[in-house]
Design a protein around this motif. Structure first.
Motif, mmCIF file in Angstrom:
data_model
loop_
_atom_site.group_PDB
_atom_site.id
_atom_site.type_symbol
_atom_site.label_atom_id
_atom_site.label_comp_id
_atom_site.label_asym_id
_atom_site.label_seq_id
_atom_site.Cartn_x
_atom_site.Cartn_y
_atom_site.Cartn_z
ATOM 1 N N GLY A 157 8.193 34.860 6.641
ATOM 2 C CA GLY A 157 9.714 35.953 5.932
ATOM 3 C C GLY A 157 10.512 35.152 6.295
ATOM 4 N N ARG A 158 10.893 35.041 7.341
ATOM 5 C CA ARG A 158 12.323 34.050 7.962
ATOM 6 C C ARG A 158 12.351 32.813 7.710
ATOM 7 N NH1 ARG A 158 13.756 32.884 14.745
ATOM 8 N NH2 ARG A 158 15.700 31.379 14.068
ATOM 9 N N GLN B 36 5.864 23.356 5.267
ATOM 10 C CA GLN B 36 5.557 22.841 5.752
ATOM 11 C C GLN B 36 5.202 23.961 7.096
ATOM 12 O OE1 GLN B 36 5.468 18.876 7.839
ATOM 13 N NE2 GLN B 36 5.985 18.038 5.744
ATOM 14 N N GLY B 37 6.271 24.369 7.737
ATOM 15 C CA GLY B 37 6.795 25.829 8.188
ATOM 16 C C GLY B 37 6.653 27.030 7.948
ATOM 17 N N ILE B 38 6.309 27.543 6.905
ATOM 18 C CA ILE B 38 6.066 28.345 6.003
ATOM 19 C C ILE B 38 4.133 28.743 6.141
ATOM 20 C CG2 ILE B 38 6.045 29.872 3.859
ATOM 21 C CD1 ILE B 38 7.738 28.466 3.482
ATOM 22 N N GLU B 39 3.733 27.014 5.701
ATOM 23 C CA GLU B 39 1.930 26.756 6.212
ATOM 24 C C GLU B 39 1.620 27.378 7.200
ATOM 25 O OE1 GLU B 39 -1.365 23.453 5.058
ATOM 26 O OE2 GLU B 39 0.564 23.382 4.845
ATOM 27 N N LEU B 40 2.370 27.118 8.186
ATOM 28 C CA LEU B 40 2.260 27.120 9.748
ATOM 29 C C LEU B 40 2.202 28.677 10.434
ATOM 30 C CD1 LEU B 40 4.039 23.622 11.539
ATOM 31 C CD2 LEU B 40 1.308 23.975 11.449
ATOM 32 N N ALA B 41 3.473 28.991 10.067
ATOM 33 C CA ALA B 41 3.544 30.170 9.985
ATOM 34 C C ALA B 41 2.419 31.438 9.775
ATOM 35 C CB ALA B 41 4.451 31.432 9.967
#
Length: 609
Positions: A25-26, A10-15
């Motif tokens: 990338g983080r 979810q965090g990757i999608e938001l970023a």
């Protein structure tokens, strides 16, 4: 772990939606760390202490070879897998010297494993294997626990200990195995002290309690030794044979007597459980940090859209924050000066430490050479020198790692943020450090045959016989007479003793020269690798903190642009954009609130063995 992976996705999608590839990338790196569940526990100890049988008893399978002689010659990693299988890792020949070897994985059967990893089937690791991996469907391994059976380290201060220390930094914990035949030796205690500086999760196992009736007295003595090192080190008296018998008979009472239930509980709660908790908190911290960065620009744009009159003041505040971020980036000059100065001092200190340790070893070796004849004892002297050099190099690398971590903390203190993550530094990996060092050449043992002794004596006695024979010839005696023969024996004996002393002095001088050359070679080869490691530390620390500063600068710059863009938005677009931002903020806030709650959940584990 499954819930954390979902949150990371979810965090990757938001970023990605927020057009923040740096944050994306983080989180991708965080997800890769999370998807590797391996929790490595390395089992170490001297030869024939029961390390392999301990692992066999833990997993109830005879995967690690056990022999009356030295058994394990190659590190063997036992981890979860179904169906059961085994793999050996063989380094391919590198095209260029100095390159990292490429490992080839070769599938073998479990029955073939002893012929590859045991000293009987693979003496001195003649097949050049890096390691072997065994996969078994065992409950104790299902949570990611991996058990590493290391080769015996022969006194724990030999060159084999470098292999152990090179593996230890990558392990989550260590089990030091010593049997109940005697209390801890000085090399074992010294090894334990070094291991604690590399890995704080260390426990001790007292093996073979079924063979030695006095094991309780030995356990008390070992406990007193451990208390002097660190009082919280756990000691587990166990019997692997009793454990295997209990598993075969299905006898729970016998299993309790083996001592293994307590050890299994320790592995599950203190090692696996603690590693999962630390990993979860690390993931949660990354998620919280990323959501704060994402929220900053969204909230700034929302404030500008909802309160157009206050937008100029908001932009002023954001510009001030951006200036602080710019100052933080400019401060990189200051923390890089601190890093560069600290690294220069560190390189000088480590070089001096290495040279001082090696010079001390050289002085001891020369004193031993002067105290006797180095010829007959040369092999023992070479073995002693290798052990002392290995221990000295290991000490230097461990201290270097501690100093590098300290320097990283000093650099972090220059940043304005309270919780600045430190880079992961591993300088104490000693893999291949002493490989370039040449083997000590042989020394003349100084033994003389009977014919050589006769010739040396004859050469010395000839002058005495001739000189005294000529003098006695004046009084009419023959050249060969009792007086000339006596003189020949006396002078020949002295010549033999003088020749023996001269040969001894030459052997001592040659032995000292060989020791000096060996020490110089160790300093040259090891010093180069040590400086290379420290340069890596410098680059890793620089890139780590530069990335932190860039993240904050990017977030504030995006916030300023978002506020300026909102100030220029048309009225009809404003309401639609406000609704979009509120939806995004809800998603970010939900992720922000979920991360700590997932990390704080403590999994309930069964403690039965």
């Amino acid at each position: 772990m499954v819930e954390l992976v979902k949150l990371l996705e979810q965090g990757i999608e938001l970023a990605r939606d927020g057009e923040r590839p740096d944050l994306c990338g983080r989180l991708e790196q965080t997800r890769q760390r999370l998807l590797d569940p391996s929790i490595r526990v390395i089992v170490v100890g001297e030869f024939k202490q029961g390390k392999s049988q301990l692992i066999n008893a833990l997993i109830n399978a005879p995967v690690c070879p056990v022999d009356d002689d030295i058994a394990t010659s190659v590190p063997t990693v036992v981890r979860y897998g179904n169906p059961p299988s085994a793999v050996i890792l063989i380094p391919k020949d590198s095209a260029n010297a100095g390159e990292e070897p490429v490992l080839e994985r070769k599938q073998i059967t479990l029955e073939e494993l002893p012929s590859y990893v045991s000293e009987r089937g693979n003496p001195d690791n003649s097949r050049r294997l890096m390691a072997a991996e065994v996969f078994l469907p065992r409950k104790i391994l299902a949570s990611g626990l991996s058990l590493v059976d290391s080769p015996g380290v022969g006194g724990l201060d030999s060159t084999h200990s470098l292999t152990t220390f090179s593996t230890l930094p990558t392990a989550d914990a260590m089990l030091l195995v010593s049997d109940a035949s005697q209390e801890y030796t000085e090399p074992e205690i010294q090894f334990l002290r070094q291991a604690l500086r590399v890995s704080p999760n260390v426990a001790c196992v007292l093996s073979k309690t079924d063979l030695y009736p006095q094991w309780r007295q030995v356990a008390e003595l070992d406990r007193s030794h451990l208390d002097r090192v660190r009082a919280d080190i756990r000691l587990f008296p166990v019997s692997s044979d009793v454990r295997l018998s209990a598993a075969r008979l299905g006898d729970a009472e016998l299993n309790t007597e083996s001592g293994f239930p307590e050890l299994v509980t320790y592995l599950r709660t203190e090692i696996v459980g603690k590693a999962e908790r630390l990993q979860s908190r690390s993931v949660a911290q990354d998620l919280v940090s990323v959501t704060e960065h994402l929220s900053l620009s969204l909230q700034s744009e929302l404030r500008a859209l909802e309160n157009p009159d206050g937008t100029p003041q908001l932009i002023v505040e954001l510009e001030a924050a951006k200036e602080k971020a710019d100052e933080l980036r400019q401060r990189s000059a200051r923390w890089q000066i601190t890093l560069n100065d600290g690294m220069s001092d560190l390189i000088a200190d480590m070089d001096h430490d290495l040279r001082e340790r090696m010079r001390s070893i050289q002085r001891e070796a020369e004193a031993a050479i002067d105290a006797g004849d180095p010829g007959p004892m040369w092999k023992q002297l070479v073995d002693w020198l290798e052990q002392r050099v290995a221990a000295g190099v290991s000490d230097t690398f461990v201290w270097t790692n501690e100093r590098a971590q300290w320097l990283s903390g000093e650099v972090a203190s220059l940043f304005a943020h309270d919780d600045v993550a430190l880079p992961v530094l591993r300088v104490d990996d000693t893999t291949g450090v002493l490989d370039p060092v040449e083997v000590m050449p042989a020394l003349d043992p100084g033994t003389l045959g009977m014919m050589q002794k006769i010739l040396i004596g004859a050469r010395g006695s000839y002058g005495g016989v001739l000189m005294v024979g000529l003098v006695t010839g004046i009084v009419g005696m023959s050249l060969i007479n009792p007086f000339s023969l006596a003189a020949g024996v006396l002078i020949g004996g002295k010549a033999f003793r003088d020749d023996k002393e001269a040969r001894l002095q030459r052997r001592r001088a040659e032995a000292k020269q060989l020791v000096r050359r060996q020490i110089d070679d160790v300093i040259f080869q090891t010093g180069k690798q040590l400086k290379d490691r420290l340069r890596f530390v410098q680059r890793a620390t620089r890139d780590h903190f530069t990335g932190i500063a860039d993240e904050h600068h990017r977030s504030l710059a995006d916030s300023v642009l978002a506020a300026q863009k909102a100030a220029n938005s048309f009225t009809q677009e404003r309401a639609h954009r406000i609704a979009e931002i509120k939806v995004e903020l809800k998603r970010v806030a939900a992720l922000r609130n979920q991360a700590p709650s997932i990390a704080d959940k403590q999994p309930m584990r069964a403690t039965s063995a």
